[in-house]
Design an enzyme around this catalytic site. Sequence first.
Site, PDB file in Angstrom:
ATOM      1  N   ASN A  79       0.861  -1.176   0.000  1.00  0.00           N
ATOM      2  CA  ASN A  79       0.000   0.000   0.000  1.00  0.00           C
ATOM      3  C   ASN A  79       0.905   1.235   0.000  1.00  0.00           C
ATOM      4  O   ASN A  79       1.361   1.676   1.045  1.00  0.00           O
ATOM      5  CB  ASN A  79      -0.881  -0.044   1.244  1.00  0.00           C
ATOM      6  CG  ASN A  79      -1.871   1.107   1.302  1.00  0.00           C
ATOM      7  OD1 ASN A  79      -1.789   2.058   0.535  1.00  0.00           O
ATOM      8  ND2 ASN A  79      -2.799   1.016   2.235  1.00  0.00           N
TER       9      ASN A  79
ATOM     10  N   ARG B 294      -1.948  -1.706  -4.100  1.00  0.00           N
ATOM     11  CA  ARG B 294      -3.048  -0.746  -4.088  1.00  0.00           C
ATOM     12  C   ARG B 294      -2.745   0.316  -5.146  1.00  0.00           C
ATOM     13  O   ARG B 294      -1.649   0.876  -5.167  1.00  0.00           O
ATOM     14  CB  ARG B 294      -3.123  -0.096  -2.718  1.00  0.00           C
ATOM     15  CG  ARG B 294      -4.069   1.050  -2.653  1.00  0.00           C
ATOM     16  CD  ARG B 294      -3.818   1.866  -1.401  1.00  0.00           C
ATOM     17  NE  ARG B 294      -4.739   2.988  -1.377  1.00  0.00           N
ATOM     18  CZ  ARG B 294      -4.468   4.137  -0.761  1.00  0.00           C
ATOM     19  NH1 ARG B 294      -3.319   4.315  -0.155  1.00  0.00           N
ATOM     20  NH2 ARG B 294      -5.351   5.104  -0.769  1.00  0.00           N
TER      21      ARG B 294
ATOM     22  N   HIS C  27      -9.696   5.623  -2.050  1.00  0.00           N
ATOM     23  CA  HIS C  27      -9.728   4.884  -0.773  1.00  0.00           C
ATOM     24  C   HIS C  27     -10.824   3.810  -0.747  1.00  0.00           C
ATOM     25  O   HIS C  27     -11.301   3.426   0.324  1.00  0.00           O
ATOM     26  CB  HIS C  27      -9.980   5.819   0.431  1.00  0.00           C
ATOM     27  CG  HIS C  27      -8.869   6.787   0.710  1.00  0.00           C
ATOM     28  ND1 HIS C  27      -9.115   8.074   1.109  1.00  0.00           N
ATOM     29  CD2 HIS C  27      -7.531   6.664   0.658  1.00  0.00           C
ATOM     30  CE1 HIS C  27      -7.969   8.711   1.297  1.00  0.00           C
ATOM     31  NE2 HIS C  27      -6.982   7.868   1.021  1.00  0.00           N
TER      32      HIS C  27
ATOM     33  N   ARG D 264      -3.182  18.579   0.830  1.00  0.00           N
ATOM     34  CA  ARG D 264      -4.155  18.972  -0.197  1.00  0.00           C
ATOM     35  C   ARG D 264      -5.218  19.902   0.364  1.00  0.00           C
ATOM     36  O   ARG D 264      -5.666  19.727   1.500  1.00  0.00           O
ATOM     37  CB  ARG D 264      -4.854  17.731  -0.770  1.00  0.00           C
ATOM     38  CG  ARG D 264      -3.942  16.879  -1.591  1.00  0.00           C
ATOM     39  CD  ARG D 264      -4.737  15.753  -2.248  1.00  0.00           C
ATOM     40  NE  ARG D 264      -3.873  14.613  -2.387  1.00  0.00           N
ATOM     41  CZ  ARG D 264      -4.165  13.392  -1.966  1.00  0.00           C
ATOM     42  NH1 ARG D 264      -5.328  13.143  -1.409  1.00  0.00           N
ATOM     43  NH2 ARG D 264      -3.302  12.433  -2.127  1.00  0.00           N
TER      44      ARG D 264
END
Length: 399
Positions: free
Chosen positions: A8, A90, A179, A240
Amino acid sequence: MSKIIAINAGSSSLKFTLYEMPGEVTVSSGIIERIGLKNSIFTIKYGDGQKYNVVEDIENHEVAVEKLMKQLKELGIIADFSEITGVGHRVVAGGELFKESTLITDNVLEKIEELSELAPLHNPANATGIRAFKKLLPEITSVAVFDTAFHTTMPKENYLYSIPMEYYDDFAARKYGAHGTSHQYVSERAADMLGKPLEDLKIITCHLGNGASITAVDGGVSVDTSMGFTPLAGVTMGTRSGDIDASLLPYLMNKLEITDINEMINILNKKSGLLGLSGISSDMRDIEEAAEAGNDRAQTALDIFHNRVQKYIGQYIAVMNGVDAIVFTAGIGENAASTRKIIIDGISWFGCEIDDEKNNIRGEERVISSEDSKIKVLLIPTDEELVILRDVVCFAEKA
Ligand code: ADP
């Protein structure tokens, strides 16, 4: 016995879980945090509670993968690289191209890199991780598990933007979210923990990590999510901005004498959020520490973070016309008890209340709302790796 590794690669971290098969036995897990920042933290858990822990500067994801594999061997967790027969990665953005997990061929890897325009912080990190593993272990089953797949169930009214319809028809300009594996996993666990069928539940899942997103899960499917065309949208994140008025871009570009829109987007992706607001760090631990020491900007960053999460929860109660459970997960959601408390206290009118004693916990599955709370509040550590492992196994069995 064969081993499968789930990878991940987040924007600033690389988590791994090494499973021994069959049986899904975790033989080792770990994380390299703060990749690209000073003092990266490299942790491997293995054996009988043994822990390898080193602080060193790790400049990028490729170096992280090399160091990880070398260390697994040095610690005797694997005798040889050939013990690992499968790897699952992922991948954040699958666009409309990848509606489910897929075997990684050269063509698939190319597509993942092309989709970087949808996830500028993540897809390049994911692709670097994939390449690094391909180089070290070229023969093994290699599977991409997409974060966007879970959100492909969103109805049009939630994934379309109110812009000319041709932009969707011609360019697939729409909301994709991210996600997905995490939102899927924690919503399924929530149903188990509450002892109710997932189909009967309205759940709001709050994945609050360095990247953060909120999802409305109605009857087990994603109906809306806070991230958008890219992971830039939604709540305030580590670096962000989350949602802003698009008109701010030309205004700021003019003031800052920026002529390249990519420079502006880079500021919104990498220099905004908690980092931009506080001027201190993108890391919630640093922000909480500074706020406690009386730093006003850090306190404002915290207040804005809580406020944005609360607003999305409110929105999604409206989207689903109700909610049975709110779930907190990921780095901040699992660890920051005060964040969970402040968020829930601020929306208590809807009928939710934190039990302070139950909430005084980190990283363990637990219902943290009071007995009387109409809406159940749950802390559920996410397990994206387990979802990834199971998808790798599916492909390995087919091979
Ligand atoms: P990502 O995978 O998106 O990089 P994570 O899910 O690992 O992010 O979450 C990282 C965030 O979790 C960071 O902001 C970090 O500060 C926060 N976090 C981790 N532990 C704690 C803690 N004990 N208290 C508050 N925040 C924490």
